[in-house]
Design a protein around this motif. Structure first.
Motif, mmCIF file in Angstrom:
data_model
loop_
_atom_site.group_PDB
_atom_site.id
_atom_site.type_symbol
_atom_site.label_atom_id
_atom_site.label_comp_id
_atom_site.label_asym_id
_atom_site.label_seq_id
_atom_site.Cartn_x
_atom_site.Cartn_y
_atom_site.Cartn_z
ATOM 1 N N CYS A 22 0.957 -1.239 0.156
ATOM 2 C CA CYS A 22 0.149 0.002 0.209
ATOM 3 C C CYS A 22 0.866 1.184 0.187
ATOM 4 N N LYS A 24 0.524 5.453 0.254
ATOM 5 C CA LYS A 24 -0.249 6.537 0.480
ATOM 6 C C LYS A 24 -0.590 7.400 -0.536
ATOM 7 N N ALA A 25 -1.719 7.820 -0.536
ATOM 8 C CA ALA A 25 -1.919 8.616 -1.854
ATOM 9 C C ALA A 25 -1.178 10.158 -1.573
ATOM 10 N N SER A 287 -11.491 4.384 -6.840
ATOM 11 C CA SER A 287 -11.597 4.576 -5.125
ATOM 12 C C SER A 287 -11.126 6.023 -4.959
ATOM 13 N N GLU A 288 -11.263 6.424 -3.840
ATOM 14 C CA GLU A 288 -10.924 7.760 -3.508
ATOM 15 C C GLU A 288 -9.439 7.893 -3.309
ATOM 16 N N ASP A 289 -8.952 6.765 -2.684
ATOM 17 C CA ASP A 289 -7.219 6.884 -2.765
ATOM 18 C C ASP A 289 -6.812 6.846 -4.126
ATOM 19 N N LYS A 292 -6.849 10.237 -5.828
ATOM 20 C CA LYS A 292 -5.906 11.102 -5.330
ATOM 21 C C LYS A 292 -4.636 10.930 -6.043
ATOM 22 N N LEU A 293 -4.296 9.218 -6.164
ATOM 23 C CA LEU A 293 -2.944 9.159 -6.634
ATOM 24 C C LEU A 293 -2.972 9.566 -8.292
ATOM 25 N N PHE A 319 -6.981 -1.679 -4.438
ATOM 26 C CA PHE A 319 -6.753 -0.120 -4.496
ATOM 27 C C PHE A 319 -7.404 0.687 -5.208
ATOM 28 N N LYS A 322 -13.229 1.085 -6.921
ATOM 29 C CA LYS A 322 -14.422 1.417 -5.727
ATOM 30 C C LYS A 322 -15.229 0.366 -6.017
#
Length: 424
Positions: A22, A24-25, A287-289, A292-293, A319, A322
Motif C-alpha cells: 500500500c 499513501k496517496a 476508489s477515493e485513494d 488522489k494518486l 486499491f 471502488k
C-alpha cells in the motif's frame, strides 16, 4: 472461445501489468494540470489566434539534447492544432522541426513526421524540453539514432510533442484524434515556415504510443488535410503500436502484486477522461485513494509513475477500483483508442520485436489482421532478437529502404541486409 492470439494477449496482459503493498496517496495538487512552471515559449496567447490548424504561433532555434545531431538546423515550434476531445477546440501544440544539412533539392526535402512513444503526461517529459538528467531523457533519446538516419537520407524530420505535453492542458494519452491532429498539423507548420525547401510528400513513423498515433494519423489524413494544401501522404510505419487498451487496463486493475507497469493505468485514464470529460468520470469507477494518486500524472513522467513511491507501489486489486464501479463510458473510450479498426488507404509497415515485453507480438498480429479487414495494404515485419526499443535500431535498413520506395517509387535493387524480415 478465445483464439490462440487472444489467449496469448490475455496471458501477457496479466503478466505485464502488476502492482502490491500500500502506498499513501499524495496530497491533492492545485488545479487539473499543475505540472511545472511553463517556460514562456510554451505559453500561447489567450485567446488563441483565429487561424487554421498548422499556423505557427512561435518558433526559435533549438540546441542541446533535444536537437538532432545530424540536422543542418533544429527549431522548436509552437503551432495551432485541435483537441481530440468533444468539440475539438483549437489548442497550441509544441514540437521540433529538423532540416537536413546543405541546400534543399529540387522539389524540396521529403518529410517524415515522427510520433513518439510513451513519456508521461507531465509537461517536463516533452521531447522538445529534453535535458540531460531529466527523468524522460533516456526515452526521449531512444529514437534519435533512427531520426538522424532520416536526416542523412535527405528527409526533413518533424516531431510533435502532442497536445498538452509541454503546453497548457493535460495530455490525453493514446487519444487517437488528438495524436493524429498534432502529428499531421506539424507538417503544415513546417511547410508554412520553410515553403519550397520541403516537398509536398510526407510519411508518418511512430513507436509504441506513437505507433498507435501514426496509424490514427494515417487514417485521419484524408479528411484532415485539404486538396488545396497539396500534401501527399505516401505511407506509414508503426513500430510495436499500442493496442488493446481496454483489455490491458482491466487486467492491470485486477493484479494482485506490484509492478512498474501499473503506471500505464492512470495514463490510459487521461486519454479516456479527456476524450469525453462529461461522460467519463473517475469517481464512477476509481476508489477515493486512487483518484488522489491519479493526480501524480501531472507531475511525474512515466518512469516516475512506475516507482514504488507512486503507482508502482500499489496492489491494484485492493486499491484501484471502488465498490460497484460503472465502466460503460470508460470502456467505450478505451475501445475507441485501439487502432485495429482504422481504415488506412496508404501503404502500412508494421514492425514488431519478438523479444518485446511491453507490447506483446500477438497484439500487433491482431492489429495487422484488423487493419487488413478494413482494406489496408500491410507489410508485416518481425525482428527476432529485438525488444521494445530494439526495433528502432534493428529495422533501420528495412525502414530506410521502405521509405525511399514510398518517396521515389523505386524498389530496392539489392537485398536489404537486416535481421528483421517480412512475415505472413
Amino acid at each position: 472461445m478465445m483464439s490462440r492470439f487472444q489467449r496469448s494477449l490475455w496471458i501477457l496482459a496479466t503478466l505485464a501489468l502488476t502492482p502490491s503493498a500500500c502506498v499513501k496517496a499524495p496530497p491533492s495538487h492545485q488545479g487539473p494540470h499543475s505540472s511545472d512552471e511553463l517556460p514562456s515559449f510554451y505559453q500561447p496567447p489567450s485567446p488563441l489566434p483565429t487561424e487554421p490548424a498548422g499556423y505557427v504561433i512561435a518558433h526559435e532555434k533549438l540546441t542541446g539534447p533535444a536537437a538532432l545531431e545530424s540536422a543542418g538546423s533544429n527549431e522548436r515550434v509552437l503551432y495551432l492544432s485541435n483537441s481530440g476531445s468533444v468539440g475539438e477546440a483549437p489548442v497550441a501544440v509544441s514540437g521540433i522541426i529538423a532540416l537536413p544539412d546543405g541546400p534543399a533539392p529540387t522539389g524540396g526535402w521529403p518529410i517524415v513526421t515522427w510520433a513518439h512513444g510513451t513519456l508521461g503526461i507531465a509537461d517536463k517529459c516533452a521531447p522538445s524540453r529534453d535535458a540531460i538528467g531529466a527523468s524522460a531523457h533516456y526515452f526521449n533519446q531512444a529514437p534519435h539514432r533512427l531520426l538522424n538516419q532520416f536526416l542523412k537520407k535527405g528527409w526533413a524530420v518533424v516531431m510533435t510533442d502532442y497536445e498538452g505535453l509541454g503546453t497548457p492542458g493535460r495530455h490525453p494519452y493514446v487519444l487517437g484524434n488528438s495524436e493524429a491532429y498534432g502529428t499531421l498539423d506539424i507538417v503544415r507548420a513546417a511547410k508554412k515556415l520553410h515553403g519550397n525547401k520541403l516537398s509536398t510528400k510526407f510519411a508518418i513513423v511512430g513507436h509504441s504510443q506513437g505507433g498507435q498515433a501514426a496509424l490514427f494519423a494515417a487514417a485521419r489524413a484524408p479528411t484532415r488535410l485539404t486538396q488545396e494544401e497539396g500534401l501527399e501522404l505516401v505511407g506509414v510505419i508503426a513500430y510495436a503500436p499500442a493496442s488493446a487498451m481496454r483489455l490491458l487496463f482491466h487486467a492491470g486493475a485486477g493484479r494482485e502484486e506490484k509492478s512498474p507497469d501499473s503506471a500505464f493505468m492512470p495514463l490510459f485514464l487521461t486519454g479516456a477522461v479527456e476524450g469525453n470529460p462529461s461522460k467519463v468520470k473517475l469517481t464512477d469507477f476509481l476508489s477515493e485513494d486512487a483518484v488522489k494518486l491519479y493526480e501524480r500524472v501531472d507531475t511525474e513522467c512515466r518512469v516516475e509513475l512506475s516507482e514504488e513511491t507512486s503507482w508502482g507501489g500499489i496492489v491494484p486489486k485492493d486499491f484501484v477500483m471502488k465498490e460497484s464501479p460503472v465502466f460503460t463510458e470508460l470502456n467505450a473510450q478505451l475501445e475507441a483508442m485501439d487502432p485495429s479498426t482504422l481504415q488506412i488507404t496508404v501503404p502500412v509497415r508494421l514492425v514488431q520485436g519478438a523479444q518485446d515485453e511491453r507490447v506483446n507480438p500477438a497484439q500487433t498480429v491482431l492489429v495487422k489482421l484488423g487493419l487488413a479487414r478494413q482494406g489496408a495494404t500491410i507489410d508485416y515485419v518481425g525482428c527476432p532478437v529485438a525488444d521494445h526499443f530494439g526495433v528502432l535500431g534493428d529495422d533501420i535498413p528495412g525502414t530506410l529502404a521502405w521509405l525511399k520506395q514510398q518517396f521515389t517509387g523505386d524498389a530496392p535493387t539489392t537485398p536489404v541486409l537486416s535481421s528483421c524480415q517480412p512475415l505472413p
